[in-house]
Structure formats: structure tokens, C-alpha cells
Design a protein around this motif. Structure first.
Motif: not given
Length: 294
Positions: A212-217, A231-233, A270-271, A277-284
Motif C-alpha cells: 500500500y502507498i495511498e488512496t486516491i479520491d 469517472m475512472i478512465h 487496485i480496488f 468506496y464511493y461513500e468513503k471517497g476512494i477511487a482506488m
């Protein structure tokens, strides 16, 4: 490594992830499938009310309720806080040691295949991951060391981990992934049995893992309550565990504009586009690929 004496397999921590729910129900109906001579195996359903209602959770995410502080706080009275305390009692009956291993079953809308998620670089878990990925190349290992304090069920014991399978939609069963997860569980239990009986070779092997490095919104607007603006590309969708290089497209705005990855080195998302994860503010999640000799 001391003997493994008690293993818990838990499904339905999220009530709309049917793979784990129906595997646990199968194991409860046919306990001989998970019985092994040298240890006890417990099959347990997690969020009972959410399972009944086909929801991820009732009041809050059960898989964030297993913090030490939360479990000890008797004032917390949401359904999930109460259920977390009950699960802890089941996993650690009065005057008995805690279970040695927790296998927490999850499914994801992201294209994660068969993923093992570990809280840390525990040598036993890394050897398990190396063994499982050697017999099934679909198995990937993701290590998220921050998750030890995140209230995750797997963090309750030293050898707790997640099996995350996807891509499968919420409240849907995918027979192929169901069968692959079932076979993976049997391989894990057989590995524990072999360890207890001294039949697992301890020679060095190499494990590819994703750290793990970080989460991206998602890109969001300042107005409209922070609504997502992209949106995700399409070139990234369903490309979990594949390299994302600096300058590669990452998001696509609703106006059709590409947003590119601006990092300095290649990462492995990943993810990607996980529905929950939309409600958690996480795109990946962004991860770093590395090799470990275990």
C-alpha cells in the motif's frame, strides 16, 4: 511457528457480499469440508441483520468497528458496534485463548481476482501467500500495514487476513469465483494442517506482493457538496494490479477530458472503482510492486 489450534472463517461482514455468505452457510451445513485433524475450524456469519436485508451494513460499516477503543466502549450501541462485540466474544470465549487465524471473506466490484490482504509482513503469512500464489497464479498478495488500526476484523489476531474476490457485483453470485474461493480456502486449511504436522518445506521462495502507498479520491467540485467530476478512465477500468505509469490516463471528466497520473514512478492500482468506496471517497488504492524472499 507454534501450532494452529483454532481457525475462524467469517463471511458476510458486509451483508451484500454473497460469495462469503454462501460459502460460510455451506461450511456450516457440511462442516466436514473444513474440518482438519490438527485444529478446530469455526464458520461464522458476520453482519446478520445486513445479510438479511441485503445491505452492506445497517448503521455503519461493521468492518471498521473492531478497534480496541470501540470494543471496550459499552456506550456504543449501533447494531454493528453491538455485533462487533458479540463476534469478539465468539472468537474468544471466556477463559479461552483467541482464535489463531481469522480468514475474512469479501467480494469486490473491482477486478481483483483472488487477493489476499495482510496487515503486515508476518513471515508465516508471507510464506502462506508464496505457497498459494505458486499453486494458483491468480492469487495476488496486497499488504496494507495501516489497516492494523483501522478497526478491521482481520486485525483482531496476529494471523488475520482477508480473501477478496472480484470482479463481482453486490448481491450477486459468480459461480466461477465462488468455486475458486472455495478451493483457495481448502488449500489454506491444508497448508495449516501441513504446518502443524511438520510437512511444509521451509526453503526460500520468492513472493511478489503489492504494498500500500495511498488512496486516491475522484476529482470533486468545490460546490455541490463535493460531487465527483470524473469517472475512472476506460483505459484503467478493470486493470487492477497492472502498471500505471506517469502520464497514463487515470480519470475521464463528464465533458470528455482526460486526467493523467502525475506521479513520479510506476504504481499498481487496485480496488479500482469499487462500488462501496464511493461513500468513503476512494477511487482506488495505489500500490508498489515488490519481491520478497520468504
Amino acid at each position: 511457528m507454534s501450532q494452529i489450534e483454532r481457525v475462524a472463517i467469517i463471511g458476510g461482514n458486509h451483508g451484500n457480499e454473497l460469495t462469503g455468505i454462501h460459502l460460510v452457510k455451506r461450511f456450516q451445513q457440511y462442516p466436514n469440508l473444513i474440518n482438519r485433524a490438527s485444529f478446530e475450524t469455526l464458520a461464522l456469519l458476520g453482519n446478520l441483520k445486513a445479510i438479511e436485508e441485503g445491505k452492506r451494513y445497517i448503521d455503519k460499516d461493521l468492518n471498521r468497528c473492531f478497534t480496541n477503543q470501540g470494543l471496550q466502549n459499552q456506550q456504543l450501541s449501533s447494531y454493528e458496534d453491538t455485533r462487533a462485540k458479540a463476534i469478539q466474544q465468539i472468537l474468544q470465549p471466556q477463559n479461552q485463548p483467541f482464535v489463531d487465524v481469522i480468514v475474512d471473506l469479501h467480494s469486490t466490484t473491482a477486478n481483483m481476482g483472488l487477493s489476499l490482504i495482510f496487515c503486515d509482513l508476518h513471515p508465516f503469512l508471507l510464506r502462506l501467500g508464496a505457497y498459494l500464489s505458486s499453486i494458483n497464479p491468480m492469487v495476488k498478495v496486497f499488504v496494507n500495514q495501516q489497516s492494523r488500526e483501522g478497526g478491521f476484523l482481520r486485525s483482531l489476531c496476529e494471523l488475520g487476513f482477508v480473501i477478496e474476490v472480484g470482479a463481482v457485483a453486490q448481491n450477486i453470485l459468480n459461480a466461477e469465483l465462488f468455486q475458486q474461493t472455495e478451493q483457495l480456502i481448502y488449500a489454506i486449511l491444508d497448508y495449516f494442517e501441513g504446518c502443524n504436522q511438520g510437512n511444509i518445506p521451509q526453503g526460500n521462495s520468492t513472493l511478489t506482493l503489492y504494498q500500500y502507498i495511498e488512496t486516491i479520491d475522484y476529482p470533486r467540485s468545490d460546490a455541490y457538496g463535493g460531487e465527483i467530476q470524473a469517472m475512472i478512465h476506460p483505459q484503467l477500468q478493470f486493470r487492477d494490479y497492472e502498471p500505471l505509469n506517469p502520464g497514463d490516463p487515470m480519470f475521464l471528466t463528464f465533458e470528455g477530458k482526460d486526467i493523467f497520473y502525475e506521479g513520479e514512478f510506476t504504481v499498481y492500482p487496485i480496488f479500482i472503482n469499487e462500488a462501496a468506496y464511493y461513500e468513503k471517497g476512494i477511487a482506488m488504492y495505489l500500490t508498489q510492486k515488490q519481491q520478497e524472499v520468504v
